[in-house]
Design an enzyme around this catalytic site. Structure first.
Site, PDB file in Angstrom:
ATOM      1  CG  HIS A 155      -0.200   0.138   2.586  1.00 36.96           C
ATOM      2  ND1 HIS A 155      -0.052   1.524   2.993  1.00 36.96           N
ATOM      3  CD2 HIS A 155      -0.037  -0.783   3.568  1.00 36.96           C
ATOM      4  CE1 HIS A 155       0.552   1.340   4.448  1.00 36.96           C
ATOM      5  NE2 HIS A 155       0.523  -0.077   4.476  1.00 36.96           N
TER       6      HIS A 155
ATOM      7  CB  CYS B 118       1.028  -3.810   5.329  1.00 33.86           C
ATOM      8  SG  CYS B 118      -0.460  -4.682   5.298  1.00 33.86           S
TER       9      CYS B 118
END
Length: 454
Positions: free
Chosen positions: A355, A374
């Protein structure tokens, strides 16, 4: 077989030669095999090799008119050093092949055919052992993402079609492109035992990644905190990333999945542990205005029909203390949203994806193991263009969570390489996740599919 004998059988295999020269040499060596040699090969090729040789009119692949080809000599070198691959030389019949090559120096059709068939059998056994043998653990979304074990015929056909058979062996083209240069580094006598062990562990990790998973795929290395976009077997671009912190619960796991779609204008669903440690602490310190100022909502549940609820109804002190179930909290799109403008989804039970991020300062640091699991991207727009074959909206407007399907699924592999070929040398990195020291089996982040690890 000794190194001296290898030189006698095929010294050209160990001398740098252009691909065109090697191709011409190999083609000339196999262009006019005698009828008796072809007959002997046809007689000796077993059921697993018969179709392959019949399709090439029983012409030899490994044997030249005057004995063993340079490619065959290189094959023997690989087989005799097979312990580097966690393979016993006996499993690939290295000694038997060395004897067959020695006998082939006499040049009789029978001896040449024996050496030819033995080389093919050993090559197939070696490729299969490498593709199915010991490798570091990796979480695969699908078995289709793991290294496939080829049939004898397909393994030999791939070698046959290579521009240079010697080059095919030298680069170990049936493995990931990083594998052969890292393995070759073990020839360096100046390496100490710790470095050799480190290389061996990283070879285990590379064996978990197919040679060429797709025409395009993404590789993320958490040790260097860097991402590569691979196209047709070569890096087409790279960028810095931020990955999980060294704490076991925050580490980015070793895993593989298919990137299926992008989410533009995303929410951030805060993981329950961060609701307790971060959100609840801030609410208890600053009051519920913290939530509004940060663009956070408290929701009734984790369903798609969840509705916003009054945060004043939550006992935030109990949440922070761990004595109460953490409520669902999400951050609205835009502004300081931890997801930035886009996230790229490869659905998995670990709640991991790639992301954008508003915090670009972290990407300028040398040590970038700083996220909650992440992978934060240096340039999400560039990755988006590459994945989608068109630009993404730079300033998304409209509804949150706009889902854009990729034109085709793109595999992503997340690995951990503390020793990696780079610019013609091997770069050794710190074992930030302690996986070299403690082992790779400790894959972090169990089922957290409903939350986002920023």
């Amino acid at each position: 077989m000794t190194r001296a004998l290898l030189f006698a059988l095929g010294a050209a295999a160990l001398v740098p030669t252009s691909a065109a020269t090697l191709q011409a040499r190999e083609a000339a060596a196999a262009a006019s095999p005698s009828a008796s040699l072809r007959a002997e090969i046809a007689k000796r090729a077993g059921s697993d090799l018969r179709e392959f040789y019949a399709a090439r009119d029983n012409r030899p692949l490994w044997i030249a008119a005057n004995g063993v080809s340079p490619a065959a000599a290189r094959l023997l070198d690989l087989l005799e050093t097979a312990p580097r691959d966690r393979i016993k030389p006996g499993k690939v019949k290295a000694s038997a092949l060395a004897r067959a090559f020695e006998a082939a120096r006499g040049g009789t059709p029978e001896d040449l055919a024996k050496a030819e068939v033995a080389a093919s059998k050993s090559y197939v056994a070696y490729v299969k052992a490498l593709r199915s043998g010991k490798r570091a653990p990796m979480i695969y979304e699908s078995e289709a993402l793991s290294p496939a074990v080829p049939t004898a015929r397909s393994a030999l056909q791939t070698a046959e079609r290579a521009p240079s058979l010697e080059g095919h062996l030298r680069t170990m083209a049936w493995m990931h492109p990083l594998y052969a240069p890292l393995r070759k580094a073990l020839d360096d006598a100046t390496l100490d035992e710790a470095q050799r062990r480190q290389i061996a562990l990283n070879l285990d990790r590379l064996r978990a990644i197919p040679a060429n998973p797709a025409s395009r795929y993404v590789l993320v290395d958490t040790a260097s905190a860097r991402l590569w976009m691979y196209e047709n077997g070569r890096p087409a671009g790279t960028m810095r990333v931020v990955v999980g912190k060294p704490e076991e619960a925050m580490q980015t796991p070793t895993m593989a999945g298919y990137i299926r779609y992008a989410v533009v204008n995303p929410y951030w669903n805060v993981p329950p542990d961060l609701v307790r440690s971060r959100v609840a602490w801030n609410v208890n310190t600053k009051g519920t205005t913290y939530l509004g100022n940060g663009g956070y909502q408290v929701l009734s549940d984790w369903s798609d029909q969840a509705r916003p609820i009054d945060p004043a109804r939550i006992d935030w002190r109990a949440v922070e203390a761990g004595g109460d179930t953490a409520p669902r909290v999400r951050q609205l799109p835009g502004g300081s949203n931890f997801m930035g403008t886009v996230k790229f989804m490869f659905p998995n039970d670990q709640g991991i994806y790639l992301h954008d991020t508003p915090d670009k300062d972290l990407l300028r640091k040398d040590v970038r193991q700083l996220s909650s699991g992440c992978v934060r991207l240096e340039d999400a727009q560039r990755l988006g263009r590459w994945l989608m074959n068109r630009p993404l909206p730079r300033r998304p407007r409209g509804d949150p969570e706009q889902r854009l399907a990729l034109p085709e699924l793109v595999p992503v592999y997340i690995t951990y390489l503390t020793a990696m070929p780079e610019g013609g040398r091997i770069v050794f990195r710190d074992d930030v996740y302690a996986r070299d020291r403690l082992g790779d089996a400790r894959l972090a982040l169990g089922g957290r599919s409903r939350a986002d690890r920023p």
